[in-house]
Design a protein around this motif. Structure first.
Motif, PDB file in Angstrom:
ATOM      1  N   PHE A 140      -5.980  58.604  58.167  1.00 48.47           N
ATOM      2  CA  PHE A 140      -4.531  58.560  57.905  1.00 48.47           C
ATOM      3  C   PHE A 140      -3.719  59.681  58.836  1.00 48.47           C
ATOM      4  CE2 PHE A 140      -2.926  57.499  53.435  1.00 48.47           C
ATOM      5  CZ  PHE A 140      -3.968  56.445  53.153  1.00 48.47           C
ATOM      6  N   LEU A 141      -2.715  59.580  59.225  1.00 44.46           N
ATOM      7  CA  LEU A 141      -1.976  60.469  59.999  1.00 44.46           C
ATOM      8  C   LEU A 141      -1.560  61.293  58.721  1.00 44.46           C
ATOM      9  CD1 LEU A 141      -0.319  58.421  62.526  1.00 44.46           C
ATOM     10  CD2 LEU A 141      -1.671  60.486  63.189  1.00 44.46           C
ATOM     11  N   SER A 142      -1.400  62.495  58.736  1.00 38.95           N
ATOM     12  CA  SER A 142      -0.747  63.500  57.710  1.00 38.95           C
ATOM     13  C   SER A 142       0.027  64.723  58.388  1.00 38.95           C
ATOM     14  CB  SER A 142      -1.922  63.944  56.575  1.00 38.95           C
ATOM     15  OG  SER A 142      -1.222  64.289  55.465  1.00 38.95           O
ATOM     16  N   GLY A 143       1.102  64.687  57.727  1.00 40.01           N
ATOM     17  CA  GLY A 143       1.734  66.034  58.282  1.00 40.01           C
ATOM     18  C   GLY A 143       3.223  66.276  57.461  1.00 40.01           C
ATOM     19  N   GLY A 144       4.003  67.146  57.930  1.00 40.63           N
ATOM     20  CA  GLY A 144       5.120  67.487  56.984  1.00 40.63           C
ATOM     21  C   GLY A 144       6.199  66.688  57.484  1.00 40.63           C
ATOM     22  N   ALA A 145       6.071  65.669  58.568  1.00 40.80           N
ATOM     23  CA  ALA A 145       7.531  65.009  58.717  1.00 40.80           C
ATOM     24  C   ALA A 145       7.853  63.858  58.011  1.00 40.80           C
ATOM     25  CB  ALA A 145       7.399  64.865  60.351  1.00 40.80           C
ATOM     26  N   ARG A 146       9.197  63.542  57.594  1.00 43.07           N
ATOM     27  CA  ARG A 146       9.349  62.166  57.323  1.00 43.07           C
ATOM     28  C   ARG A 146       9.630  61.462  58.349  1.00 43.07           C
ATOM     29  NH1 ARG A 146      12.858  63.210  51.649  1.00 43.07           N
ATOM     30  NH2 ARG A 146      12.719  61.263  51.593  1.00 43.07           N
ATOM     31  N   ILE A 147       9.000  60.461  58.706  1.00 47.60           N
ATOM     32  CA  ILE A 147       8.983  59.746  60.076  1.00 47.60           C
ATOM     33  C   ILE A 147       9.884  58.444  59.665  1.00 47.60           C
ATOM     34  CG2 ILE A 147       7.714  58.511  61.897  1.00 47.60           C
ATOM     35  CD1 ILE A 147       5.630  60.314  61.418  1.00 47.60           C
ATOM     36  N   GLN A 148      10.934  58.287  60.434  1.00 44.13           N
ATOM     37  CA  GLN A 148      11.569  56.867  60.207  1.00 44.13           C
ATOM     38  C   GLN A 148      12.085  56.497  61.729  1.00 44.13           C
ATOM     39  OE1 GLN A 148      15.178  58.070  57.545  1.00 44.13           O
ATOM     40  NE2 GLN A 148      13.714  58.132  55.997  1.00 44.13           N
ATOM     41  N   SER A 149      11.027  56.576  62.484  1.00 42.81           N
ATOM     42  CA  SER A 149      11.202  56.017  63.907  1.00 42.81           C
ATOM     43  C   SER A 149       9.896  55.570  64.456  1.00 42.81           C
ATOM     44  CB  SER A 149      11.345  57.457  64.672  1.00 42.81           C
ATOM     45  OG  SER A 149      11.012  57.277  66.286  1.00 42.81           O
ATOM     46  N   ALA A 150       9.911  53.930  64.676  1.00 41.16           N
ATOM     47  CA  ALA A 150       8.822  53.352  65.179  1.00 41.16           C
ATOM     48  C   ALA A 150       8.359  53.819  66.440  1.00 41.16           C
ATOM     49  CB  ALA A 150       9.425  51.906  65.374  1.00 41.16           C
ATOM     50  N   ASP A 177      15.696  48.544  57.029  1.00 40.29           N
ATOM     51  CA  ASP A 177      16.025  47.861  55.848  1.00 40.29           C
ATOM     52  C   ASP A 177      16.122  48.895  54.593  1.00 40.29           C
ATOM     53  OD1 ASP A 177      16.855  45.748  54.254  1.00 40.29           O
ATOM     54  OD2 ASP A 177      14.935  44.862  54.323  1.00 40.29           O
ATOM     55  N   PRO A 178      16.883  49.989  54.692  1.00 41.90           N
ATOM     56  CA  PRO A 178      16.781  50.938  53.774  1.00 41.90           C
ATOM     57  C   PRO A 178      17.283  50.405  52.299  1.00 41.90           C
ATOM     58  CG  PRO A 178      18.684  51.295  55.131  1.00 41.90           C
ATOM     59  CD  PRO A 178      18.014  50.262  55.866  1.00 41.90           C
ATOM     60  N   GLY A 179      18.258  49.175  52.406  1.00 43.45           N
ATOM     61  CA  GLY A 179      18.512  48.828  51.278  1.00 43.45           C
ATOM     62  C   GLY A 179      17.410  48.082  50.128  1.00 43.45           C
ATOM     63  N   THR A 180      16.379  47.839  50.907  1.00 41.20           N
ATOM     64  CA  THR A 180      15.139  47.151  49.993  1.00 41.20           C
ATOM     65  C   THR A 180      14.234  48.307  49.739  1.00 41.20           C
ATOM     66  OG1 THR A 180      13.960  46.563  51.740  1.00 41.20           O
ATOM     67  CG2 THR A 180      15.534  45.030  51.019  1.00 41.20           C
ATOM     68  N   PHE A 181      14.480  49.554  50.153  1.00 41.37           N
ATOM     69  CA  PHE A 181      13.538  50.601  49.718  1.00 41.37           C
ATOM     70  C   PHE A 181      13.024  50.860  48.340  1.00 41.37           C
ATOM     71  CE2 PHE A 181      11.724  54.811  49.830  1.00 41.37           C
ATOM     72  CZ  PHE A 181      10.601  54.623  50.487  1.00 41.37           C
ATOM     73  N   PRO A 182      13.950  50.774  47.485  1.00 40.56           N
ATOM     74  CA  PRO A 182      13.535  51.158  45.988  1.00 40.56           C
ATOM     75  C   PRO A 182      12.439  50.053  45.575  1.00 40.56           C
ATOM     76  CG  PRO A 182      15.904  51.344  46.479  1.00 40.56           C
ATOM     77  CD  PRO A 182      15.521  50.863  47.593  1.00 40.56           C
ATOM     78  N   GLU A 183      12.798  48.906  45.874  1.00 40.49           N
ATOM     79  CA  GLU A 183      11.941  47.765  45.588  1.00 40.49           C
ATOM     80  C   GLU A 183      10.459  47.876  46.304  1.00 40.49           C
ATOM     81  OE1 GLU A 183      11.647  42.823  46.046  1.00 40.49           O
ATOM     82  OE2 GLU A 183      13.574  43.932  46.090  1.00 40.49           O
ATOM     83  N   SER A 191       4.837  51.487  51.550  1.00 41.22           N
ATOM     84  CA  SER A 191       6.188  51.256  51.002  1.00 41.22           C
ATOM     85  C   SER A 191       7.040  51.224  52.294  1.00 41.22           C
ATOM     86  CB  SER A 191       6.702  52.361  50.694  1.00 41.22           C
ATOM     87  OG  SER A 191       6.365  53.669  51.500  1.00 41.22           O
ATOM     88  N   ASP A 192       6.719  51.346  53.563  1.00 38.64           N
ATOM     89  CA  ASP A 192       7.569  50.973  54.793  1.00 38.64           C
ATOM     90  C   ASP A 192       6.595  51.134  56.010  1.00 38.64           C
ATOM     91  OD1 ASP A 192       7.836  54.134  53.917  1.00 38.64           O
ATOM     92  OD2 ASP A 192       7.764  53.997  56.073  1.00 38.64           O
ATOM     93  N   PHE A 193       6.945  50.995  57.192  1.00 34.71           N
ATOM     94  CA  PHE A 193       6.312  51.196  58.418  1.00 34.71           C
ATOM     95  C   PHE A 193       7.003  52.332  59.283  1.00 34.71           C
ATOM     96  CE2 PHE A 193       5.041  47.134  56.859  1.00 34.71           C
ATOM     97  CZ  PHE A 193       3.609  47.205  56.953  1.00 34.71           C
ATOM     98  N   ALA A 194       7.421  53.476  58.529  1.00 36.43           N
ATOM     99  CA  ALA A 194       7.946  54.526  59.299  1.00 36.43           C
ATOM    100  C   ALA A 194       9.170  54.240  60.399  1.00 36.43           C
ATOM    101  CB  ALA A 194       6.788  55.519  59.952  1.00 36.43           C
ATOM    102  N   ASP A 195       9.710  53.120  60.287  1.00 38.53           N
ATOM    103  CA  ASP A 195      10.698  52.551  61.219  1.00 38.53           C
ATOM    104  C   ASP A 195      12.022  52.869  60.743  1.00 38.53           C
ATOM    105  OD1 ASP A 195      10.741  50.658  59.250  1.00 38.53           O
ATOM    106  OD2 ASP A 195       9.731  49.268  60.788  1.00 38.53           O
ATOM    107  N   GLY A 196      12.343  53.386  59.446  1.00 36.55           N
ATOM    108  CA  GLY A 196      13.695  53.257  58.818  1.00 36.55           C
ATOM    109  C   GLY A 196      14.491  52.134  58.652  1.00 36.55           C
TER     110      GLY A 196
END
Lengths: 185, 287
Positions: free
Chosen positions: B196-206, B256-262, B249-254
């Motif tokens: 795993f990559l692990s760090g404090g950043a919330r990554i939303q950039s492919a 389709d935020p609308g489907t994130f809860p699901e 839950s995602d691929f750190a690309d930000g």
């Protein structure tokens, strides 16, 4: 070994951290006949290197250090049982074994045991319990043999070293001193 | 006293009455073998649902000086407690401080960090697949160098021989447990074991995700994903105590935020269900 080296000793250094210890270092000291140190090698702790040094009959610099070294040796030796049976079952078998062993009557282990809690091990209908217990017992007995056969400690000294090593292993495994430092135990 | 060291067997008898009674415990459900860490309300809901489905207890407890936690009592041979952390490693309730406190008060020997992660490879992995950490690489630990005329005029060096980005190995016993369960995960998802990559950043950039995947050395297994809490767990103990088991839950690309809860719910349900199911099946393996 260089021709002018007459004795080799190792030393484990585990600097205290905020809680517990920093990663261990292993120093290997080479001495001349007049006890002058010719060379000192420093490496990060390595289970296999330590096993090799034991096989080469290299003692630690003193008995306290030997106990520290053997606590790390126990950790390595017990890891296969832990890996095979998982934490809960291994904890249960280990603690039960220690409580029933003569080690439980030695001062270092006796002082620790009230702070170590585990379930009674699940015994099932097969061999898991016996196999895990045998792995635990074999790992500890093999360390005892290393002390007496490889490192030539007298039985009484070996008992003291192994008892202190086991206590330290249990202390770290179950976070007893760390918990005490934080005021929990 | 019977000799401890020598030719005689040291101990063989462990049956019934020879075992000293267990010491009484002031807080009978505080001491445990394994800790489950959760960090979000979705993970909490997933845990409640999985516990209900598997008919496992999940009781709230409060101990003065320790705070609130939940106990699942014994799942197979493991006594299991649940602690909540804040997202990420930072702060008093972050994963780092919680791991140190919780291990010391519970005497636990293992920590399983549950929850969500980003997947590393959108073409090879699916939302809801479960990632199991063989190790983590703390990508924030790097050397930043000036690159005159570059765009940007600096670069990250993860392999500086004097200051290499560290990789921490997960607990072998837990890795063995969950890796062996990967072939039969108990649901319509796959399990990927790796770094795993692990760090404090919330990554939303492919682009940034790909930069990390290209630049950070992964060790002897490929990266399978990344997350935020694992970086706080190695300091809790010199001997590795932890493992990460997280759903994608995602691929750190930000995207389709609308489907994130699901997606978040799917990731949490799968990771929590996989862990609890694996723990409950442990007793079957012990013969």
């Amino acid at each position: 070994m260089q021709p002018d080296v007459s004795d080799v000793r190792c030393e484990v250094l585990r600097p205290p951290d905020v809680l517990g210890y920093k990663p261990a270092k292993l120093y290997v000291h080479f001495y001349a006949q007049d006890a002058k140190e010719l060379l000192c090698d420093e490496v990060d702790w390595d289970d296999e290197l330590n096993a090799g040094l034991v096989a080469l009959k290299v003692k630690a610099i003193d008995e306290n250090n030997e106990a520290q070294r053997f606590s790390l040796g126990l950790r390595a030796a017990l890891r296969p049982a832990e890996r095979m049976y998982g934490d809960g079952f291994f904890n249960a078998v280990l603690v039960e074994w220690v409580r029933a062993s003569p080690f439980a009557q030695t001062v270092p282990v006796q002082e620790l045991l009230p702070h170590v809690h585990a379930n009674q091990p699940y015994r099932g209908n097969g061999n898991s319990y016996e196999n895990c217990r045998d792995l635990v017992q074999t790992a500890i007995r093999a360390r005892a043999l290393e002390l007496t056969e490889n490192l030539h400690y007298l039985r009484e000294k070996a008992e003291g070293i192994l008892s202190a090593a086991l206590a330290q292993y249990l202390d770290e495994r179950f976070s007893v001193s760390v918990g005490r430092a934080l005021g929990w135990k | 006293m019977e000799p401890l060291v020598g030719s005689k067997p040291m101990v063989t008898q462990v049956a019934g009455g020879t075992i000293p009674p267990m010491p009484s415990q002031d807080e009978p459900y505080l001491v445990c073998d394994l800790l489950l860490f959760i960090a979000t309300s979705s993970e909490k809901m997933a845990l409640k649902e999985a516990a209900r489905q598997l008919e496992l207890p999940l009781e709230g407890k409060h101990v003065e000086g320790v705070g609130s936690f939940r106990t699942m009592r014994s799942i197979g041979p493991n006594r299991v407690n649940v602690f909540e952390t804040d997202m990420g490693p930072f702060g008093y309730r972050g994963s780092a401080a919680t791991a140190m406190r919780a291990m010391s008060v519970t005497s636990a020997t293992g920590i399983i960090q549950l929850g969500m992660a980003f997947g590393a490879y959108p073409t090879l992995q699916n939302i809801g697949d479960v990632l199991v950490s063989s190790s983590i690489v703390t990508y924030d630990f790097r050397t930043m160098r000036e690159v005159p005329g570059g765009n940007p005029p600096y670069e990250a060096d993860y392999a500086d021989p004097k200051n290499p980005t560290p990789r921490f190995e997960a607990r072998e016993s837990l890795l063995n447990l969950f890796a062996n369960a990967a072939d039969d995960p108990g649901g319509d998802f796959r399990v990927h074991v790796g770094t795993f990559l692990s760090g404090g950043a919330r990554i939303q950039s492919a682009s940034y995700r790909n930069h990390l995947l290209r630049s950070v050395p992964s060790g002897d297994r490929p990266f399978v994903g990344g997350e935020m809490e694992g970086v706080g767990l190695p300091p809790a103990n010199v001997d590795p105590a932890w493992i990460l088991v997280k759903g994608i839950s995602d691929f750190a690309d930000g995207a389709d935020p609308g489907t994130f809860p699901e997606r978040r719910a799917t990731a949490c349900n799968n990771s929590v269900g996989f862990v609890l199911r694996t723990l409950t099946k442990l007793t079957e393996k012990l013969q």
